[in-house]
Design an enzyme around this catalytic site. Structure first.
Site, PDB file in Angstrom:
ATOM      1  N   ARG A   1      27.094  37.871  44.565  1.00 24.99           N
ATOM      2  CA  ARG A   1      26.277  38.643  45.494  1.00 24.99           C
ATOM      3  C   ARG A   1      25.820  37.743  46.649  1.00 24.99           C
ATOM      4  O   ARG A   1      25.796  36.519  46.519  1.00 24.99           O
ATOM      5  CB  ARG A   1      25.047  39.213  44.787  1.00 24.99           C
ATOM      6  CG  ARG A   1      25.361  40.098  43.588  1.00 24.99           C
ATOM      7  CD  ARG A   1      24.080  40.519  42.884  1.00 24.99           C
ATOM      8  NE  ARG A   1      24.336  41.399  41.737  1.00 24.99           N
ATOM      9  CZ  ARG A   1      24.530  40.971  40.498  1.00 24.99           C
ATOM     10  NH1 ARG A   1      24.504  39.666  40.222  1.00 24.99           N
ATOM     11  NH2 ARG A   1      24.749  41.826  39.515  1.00 24.99           N
TER      12      ARG A   1
ATOM     13  N   LYS B   1      20.742  38.467  38.839  1.00 27.63           N
ATOM     14  CA  LYS B   1      19.544  39.278  38.739  1.00 27.63           C
ATOM     15  C   LYS B   1      18.752  38.922  37.484  1.00 27.63           C
ATOM     16  O   LYS B   1      19.311  38.673  36.431  1.00 27.63           O
ATOM     17  CB  LYS B   1      19.922  40.763  38.705  1.00 27.63           C
ATOM     18  CG  LYS B   1      20.482  41.280  40.018  1.00 27.63           C
ATOM     19  CD  LYS B   1      20.744  42.769  39.943  1.00 27.63           C
ATOM     20  CE  LYS B   1      21.223  43.314  41.278  1.00 27.63           C
ATOM     21  NZ  LYS B   1      21.453  44.782  41.223  1.00 27.63           N
TER      22      LYS B   1
ATOM     23  N   HIS C   1      28.800  42.495  50.384  1.00 25.84           N
ATOM     24  CA  HIS C   1      29.113  43.137  49.106  1.00 25.84           C
ATOM     25  C   HIS C   1      30.547  43.652  49.073  1.00 25.84           C
ATOM     26  O   HIS C   1      31.120  43.828  47.989  1.00 25.84           O
ATOM     27  CB  HIS C   1      28.130  44.283  48.855  1.00 25.84           C
ATOM     28  CG  HIS C   1      27.625  44.340  47.443  1.00 25.84           C
ATOM     29  ND1 HIS C   1      26.894  43.318  46.861  1.00 25.84           N
ATOM     30  CD2 HIS C   1      27.764  45.272  46.471  1.00 25.84           C
ATOM     31  CE1 HIS C   1      26.598  43.630  45.616  1.00 25.84           C
ATOM     32  NE2 HIS C   1      27.120  44.805  45.353  1.00 25.84           N
TER      33      HIS C   1
ATOM     34  N   ARG D   1      32.646  41.253  47.356  1.00 24.89           N
ATOM     35  CA  ARG D   1      32.452  41.335  45.901  1.00 24.89           C
ATOM     36  C   ARG D   1      33.276  42.494  45.340  1.00 24.89           C
ATOM     37  O   ARG D   1      33.941  42.355  44.305  1.00 24.89           O
ATOM     38  CB  ARG D   1      30.961  41.536  45.617  1.00 24.89           C
ATOM     39  CG  ARG D   1      30.577  41.689  44.151  1.00 24.89           C
ATOM     40  CD  ARG D   1      29.052  41.678  44.049  1.00 24.89           C
ATOM     41  NE  ARG D   1      28.556  42.148  42.781  1.00 24.89           N
ATOM     42  CZ  ARG D   1      28.398  41.389  41.681  1.00 24.89           C
ATOM     43  NH1 ARG D   1      28.750  40.119  41.721  1.00 24.89           N
ATOM     44  NH2 ARG D   1      27.899  41.874  40.572  1.00 24.89           N
TER      45      ARG D   1
ATOM     46  N   HIS E   1      27.561  41.762  35.453  1.00 24.68           N
ATOM     47  CA  HIS E   1      27.046  43.099  35.184  1.00 24.68           C
ATOM     48  C   HIS E   1      26.493  43.172  33.768  1.00 24.68           C
ATOM     49  O   HIS E   1      27.148  42.737  32.822  1.00 24.68           O
ATOM     50  CB  HIS E   1      28.155  44.149  35.331  1.00 24.68           C
ATOM     51  CG  HIS E   1      28.520  44.434  36.757  1.00 24.68           C
ATOM     52  ND1 HIS E   1      29.723  45.018  37.126  1.00 24.68           N
ATOM     53  CD2 HIS E   1      27.840  44.238  37.914  1.00 24.68           C
ATOM     54  CE1 HIS E   1      29.756  45.151  38.438  1.00 24.68           C
ATOM     55  NE2 HIS E   1      28.634  44.692  38.943  1.00 24.68           N
TER      56      HIS E   1
ATOM     57  N   TYR F   1      35.201  50.101  39.459  1.00 26.33           N
ATOM     58  CA  TYR F   1      36.359  49.464  40.086  1.00 26.33           C
ATOM     59  C   TYR F   1      37.676  49.992  39.525  1.00 26.33           C
ATOM     60  O   TYR F   1      38.705  49.892  40.187  1.00 26.33           O
ATOM     61  CB  TYR F   1      36.261  47.944  39.942  1.00 26.33           C
ATOM     62  CG  TYR F   1      35.044  47.411  40.654  1.00 26.33           C
ATOM     63  CD1 TYR F   1      34.981  47.418  42.047  1.00 26.33           C
ATOM     64  CD2 TYR F   1      33.942  46.949  39.949  1.00 26.33           C
ATOM     65  CE1 TYR F   1      33.853  46.973  42.703  1.00 26.33           C
ATOM     66  CE2 TYR F   1      32.812  46.497  40.601  1.00 26.33           C
ATOM     67  CZ  TYR F   1      32.772  46.509  41.981  1.00 26.33           C
ATOM     68  OH  TYR F   1      31.653  46.081  42.645  1.00 26.33           O
TER      69      TYR F   1
END
Length: 317
Positions: free
Chosen positions: A166, A190, A263, A266, A289, A298
């Site tokens: 990110r 995150k 992004h 990514r 994730h 995806y």
């Protein structure tokens, strides 16, 4: 904690006085501290929840939180759709309010939680912007030696695409996080979650060139150089806004869609891996994730690309 809770309960249970609005603001501030200290949410998530709660506080006004019913919150959710918010933003606002009322229950401020009956609408899965491999090649070559900080910019773009990190993760990447000899780097995602991400020769060469030719010069501009790898022209760590502007500038230079963002690299990283035969779980791990469902979008992107190929080339499509 007991004294504070008692005071907050008194504030929430009193009638609509001139201080009632202030009480709601205080509760929201405590809620954000709870998310930060107890739930360990990332700074960007805290900022987003903060914006959501400021909107909610404005809507609540002088009303008591304990008096709000499901119908009231449903009306608020309806008003959110008049703010021209994206579906994802509306969904996050709903989650913020639901989590806020759970916090109020934990603190003993409200007994019932009307927000738990509010559900998020199922959002259309929007297919993210993805570059073709040819576009990626042109994009990575877009910085020229006539650009003042071209070494940094080449390295930055290479890392974005090579790792799928990110924008915030690239900006906070530190020199000590690099293990170029082992061909990987450590990334903090995150919620402070760390992961190891492989990195290829193109990005490794670009990082080495940047560190040898430019980074020291930039770091010398401040008394205490930052640990971050990518530095701005002032010698401070490059921030997300600066990175976003650079990506936009180089995309425009090679004629790529103006909607392209950091992004998008990514998204392209993940899509190209899956197109090459990578396992979905492996891609999930590299992207950081928490849920495999997030990564599954995806597969839809790749399916959409295959449909276009089929329609274009199959004689009976």
């Amino acid at each position: 904690m007991a004294k504070r809770t008692t005071k907050l309960q008194q504030l929430a249970q009193t009638g609509p006085t001139p201080r009632a609005g202030r009480a709601t603001e205080t509760l929201c501030a405590d809620f954000l501290n709870y998310l930060r200290g107890e739930c360990h949410l990332a700074a960007n998530s805290i900022d987003a929840y903060g914006r959501d709660m400021r909107r909610f506080v404005t809507w609540v006004g002088k009303r008591r939180l304990g008096d709000l019913k499901v119908g009231d919150l449903s009306s608020y959710m309806g008003e959110l759709r008049t703010f021209d918010l994206a579906p994802a933003s509306v969904a996050r606002n709903i989650v913020a309010v639901r989590t806020f009322f759970k916090f109020l229950q934990l603190e003993g401020i409200v007994q019932d939680n009307p927000a738990e009956l509010i559900t998020t609408q199922k959002m259309w899965q929007r297919i993210p912007s993805v570059l073709t491999i040819r576009q990626v090649d042109a994009f990575l070559r877009s910085p020229k030696k006539t650009d003042k900080y071209w070494q940094r910019d080449v390295a930055m773009l290479e890392v974005l695409y090579a790792t799928g990190c990110r924008a915030s993760e690239v900006c906070t990447l530190r020199v000590r996080d690099l293990s170029l000899a082992d061909r990987h780097l450590r990334c903090e995602g995150k919620g402070g979650k760390q992961r190891m991400v492989p990195i290829g020769s193109g990005a490794i060469n670009a990082i080495n060139r940047y560190c040898e030719m430019l980074r020291g010069e930039l770091a010398a501009k401040v008394p205490h150089p930052p640990e971050e790898l990518f530095l701005s022209r002032s010698g401070r760590a490059l921030d997300r806004v600066q990175l976003w502007r650079l990506v936009k500038m180089y995309a425009q230079r090679v004629g790529i869609d103006s909607k392209i963002s950091p992004h998008s690299l990514r998204h392209s990283f993940a899509t190209h891996l899956l197109a090459g035969g990578a396992d979905l779980r492996q891609v999930q791990e590299m992207l950081g994730h928490a849920s495999i469902q997030t990564t599954q979008i995806y597969t839809h992107v790749e399916h959409s690309r295959l449909k276009k190929v089929h329609q274009q080339y199959h004689p009976r499509a």
